[in-house]
Motif scaffolding. Sequence first.
Motif, mmCIF file in Angstrom:
data_model
loop_
_atom_site.group_PDB
_atom_site.id
_atom_site.type_symbol
_atom_site.label_atom_id
_atom_site.label_comp_id
_atom_site.label_asym_id
_atom_site.label_seq_id
_atom_site.Cartn_x
_atom_site.Cartn_y
_atom_site.Cartn_z
ATOM 1 N N ASN A 17 -21.867 -36.561 11.045
ATOM 2 C CA ASN A 17 -21.014 -36.683 12.228
ATOM 3 C C ASN A 17 -21.833 -36.714 13.518
ATOM 4 O O ASN A 17 -21.297 -36.519 14.602
ATOM 5 C CB ASN A 17 -20.026 -35.518 12.276
ATOM 6 C CG ASN A 17 -19.077 -35.496 11.095
ATOM 7 O OD1 ASN A 17 -18.036 -36.144 11.108
ATOM 8 N ND2 ASN A 17 -19.438 -34.740 10.066
ATOM 9 N N ILE A 72 -17.829 -28.562 13.319
ATOM 10 C CA ILE A 72 -18.823 -28.832 14.351
ATOM 11 C C ILE A 72 -18.395 -28.218 15.678
ATOM 12 O O ILE A 72 -19.197 -27.603 16.384
ATOM 13 C CB ILE A 72 -19.056 -30.351 14.487
ATOM 14 C CG1 ILE A 72 -19.753 -30.870 13.239
ATOM 15 C CG2 ILE A 72 -19.863 -30.682 15.738
ATOM 16 C CD1 ILE A 72 -19.936 -32.372 13.203
ATOM 17 N N LYS A 108 -14.158 -30.339 10.800
ATOM 18 C CA LYS A 108 -15.471 -30.428 10.151
ATOM 19 C C LYS A 108 -16.303 -29.175 10.400
ATOM 20 O O LYS A 108 -17.311 -28.959 9.724
ATOM 21 C CB LYS A 108 -16.228 -31.651 10.677
ATOM 22 C CG LYS A 108 -15.595 -32.989 10.325
ATOM 23 C CD LYS A 108 -15.835 -33.365 8.879
ATOM 24 C CE LYS A 108 -15.335 -34.777 8.580
ATOM 25 N NZ LYS A 108 -15.604 -35.175 7.174
ATOM 26 N N LEU A 162 -24.694 -25.150 10.420
ATOM 27 C CA LEU A 162 -23.909 -26.211 9.788
ATOM 28 C C LEU A 162 -24.604 -26.691 8.528
ATOM 29 O O LEU A 162 -25.823 -26.537 8.375
ATOM 30 C CB LEU A 162 -23.738 -27.404 10.748
ATOM 31 C CG LEU A 162 -22.885 -27.182 12.012
ATOM 32 C CD1 LEU A 162 -23.055 -28.370 12.944
ATOM 33 C CD2 LEU A 162 -21.417 -26.990 11.647
ATOM 34 N N GLU A 192 -25.382 -32.121 5.762
ATOM 35 C CA GLU A 192 -24.562 -33.311 5.550
ATOM 36 C C GLU A 192 -23.490 -33.430 6.641
ATOM 37 O O GLU A 192 -23.194 -34.528 7.130
ATOM 38 C CB GLU A 192 -23.894 -33.272 4.173
ATOM 39 C CG GLU A 192 -24.857 -33.349 2.999
ATOM 40 C CD GLU A 192 -25.482 -32.005 2.647
ATOM 41 O OE1 GLU A 192 -25.133 -30.987 3.314
ATOM 42 O OE2 GLU A 192 -26.323 -31.948 1.725
ATOM 43 N N THR A 193 -22.925 -32.287 7.029
ATOM 44 C CA THR A 193 -21.913 -32.286 8.093
ATOM 45 C C THR A 193 -22.538 -32.674 9.423
ATOM 46 O O THR A 193 -21.986 -33.483 10.185
ATOM 47 C CB THR A 193 -21.263 -30.897 8.211
ATOM 48 O OG1 THR A 193 -20.655 -30.553 6.969
ATOM 49 C CG2 THR A 193 -20.223 -30.874 9.313
ATOM 50 N N TYR A 194 -23.688 -32.101 9.706
ATOM 51 C CA TYR A 194 -24.373 -32.362 10.978
ATOM 52 C C TYR A 194 -24.748 -33.830 11.120
ATOM 53 O O TYR A 194 -24.356 -34.500 12.081
ATOM 54 C CB TYR A 194 -25.608 -31.470 11.076
ATOM 55 C CG TYR A 194 -26.435 -31.668 12.328
ATOM 56 C CD1 TYR A 194 -26.110 -31.008 13.508
ATOM 57 C CD2 TYR A 194 -27.561 -32.494 12.318
ATOM 58 C CE1 TYR A 194 -26.875 -31.163 14.651
ATOM 59 C CE2 TYR A 194 -28.336 -32.667 13.453
ATOM 60 C CZ TYR A 194 -27.989 -32.000 14.614
ATOM 61 O OH TYR A 194 -28.754 -32.171 15.747
#
Length: 527
Positions: free
Chosen positions: A294, A422, A420, A286, A289-291
């Motif tokens: 969220n 995830i 996203k 990932l 920033e996404t990890y």
Amino acid sequence: MAGVYPPIKHSQSSSSLSQSSQLFTSRLLLLLTLLPLSLAAFAFVLQWRGESGDPSIRLSALNRFDFPGMDAKVTVRTAPSCVDILGQSRSVSFPYFRDWRFDYESDLKPKICITTSTSAGLEQLLPWIYYHKVIGVTNFFLFVEGKAATPSVSKVLESIPKVKLIHRTKELEEEQARSRIWNETWLASFFYKPCNYELFVKQSLNMEMAIVMAQEAHMEWIIHLDTDELIYPAGAREYSLRRLLSDVPENVDTAVFPNYESSVERDDIQEPFSEISMFKKNFDHLMKETYFGNYKEASRGNPNYFLTYGNGKSAARVQQNLRPNGAHRWHNYKKTPNEIKFDDAAVLHYTYTKFSDLTSRRDRCGCKPTKEEVKRCFMLEFDRAAFIIASTASEEEMLNWYRGHVVWTDKDLIKKLTKKGILTRIYAPMVIIQGLKEAGVFSSLISSVQTSLRKDTFLSSNEVINNSSNAVDAISGVSSRKIGKKQPRMTVRNVLQATDTHTDIDTDLLAVPPLPARVMEQIHSYI
């Protein structure tokens, strides 16, 4: 008369040529019209006779888990029963895997083996073994106890080509007590502790023996995997672990599979490999920033992003001086291994997939359900919390806790985290295992073993699948539900039992324990 020209007359040959051209054009247009109609009619006849098919038809709502390459009839699925858990319901042909006969060993390169330490039953072990056979694993070294070591289960497992069982006997424990690992310092701080620490040491000792077996069998790669984990060889040119590892550069010694964790959507899962398709991705796959952006929603109030470990598993080239580095990594006595990490491939970890996992984990460990005591028994926070709940709460309270901490019921959150990246859907293992089951691979194996033994010395297929979880180890007499509660023998097991020590794990140890996923406090390391 001078200056006057007679009118021009069209010759007969010019008029004939014009008529021929018009006739040719008409015939060409007729041919171009009839040709596609003829082809369409021919295709319709072939489909009607069953000689050809549109792959998209196999992806219908009624049979959504078939895909091109599987020649299966569309059938309506019904809820599985206990008898059908490893049964047969329809015929499946999968030409790529030679109709599930697995007779490709002689031409399969590279040679890959998997080793594990297990007490599971056939309902878990058979899908696990044959799935990995499908993707290219040739040999399996199973260190068995509990249900896996009972005569009824062992006979079935031993009948599978290239599956070797090693029972936990007194002789085995004495041999491991003289092993090199036992005298090394890199594993020393895991000794003298019960439950997960005992298992971790036992796995490392078993891995050491598996390396020797792999060398004798001329294996090229070795992987340590638990029986609730499946390799997902994404990123290869085909769905093949063999292809994935054959593309690894020759100077690479070990390759890490980041783990994805199962995300169950119901509290009544019975067959995790066949019923679960949603997984939470690892940090390594990932954007940071996404990890971290969220993290809170993805962890859902649990101690960490993942319920259990987050540092993946690895494969190692079988070579001189290879050694385990704990259950999650490999090392070498003579050099620092050259290690890579796969960008797409992963290990799918099916953890806490069934409500009964709460009590089964509790019954395997004799620790007291206190915050201080569980730190000696379990390495990860969620395991500690789950053990306390399972040891102190009522059945209803446990179920409510399981639904709140494990089961994903918020559809909006699932949709958001899927967008996203995830959460992700992975169907390939489900399709393969369902295909194996419905082709009768499991049931025919059990039946063949049954017919070769006297009826009064072997359980029925249904009894084998559902034999009691407190079955006694046929060799050592150790019940899988009693580990940690019996008076230990004066062997390795004695050394591995609980003692009155509260020494924490040294984070500088060479052995790599199961580690949690990256936490919010580490964000400064990635910005």
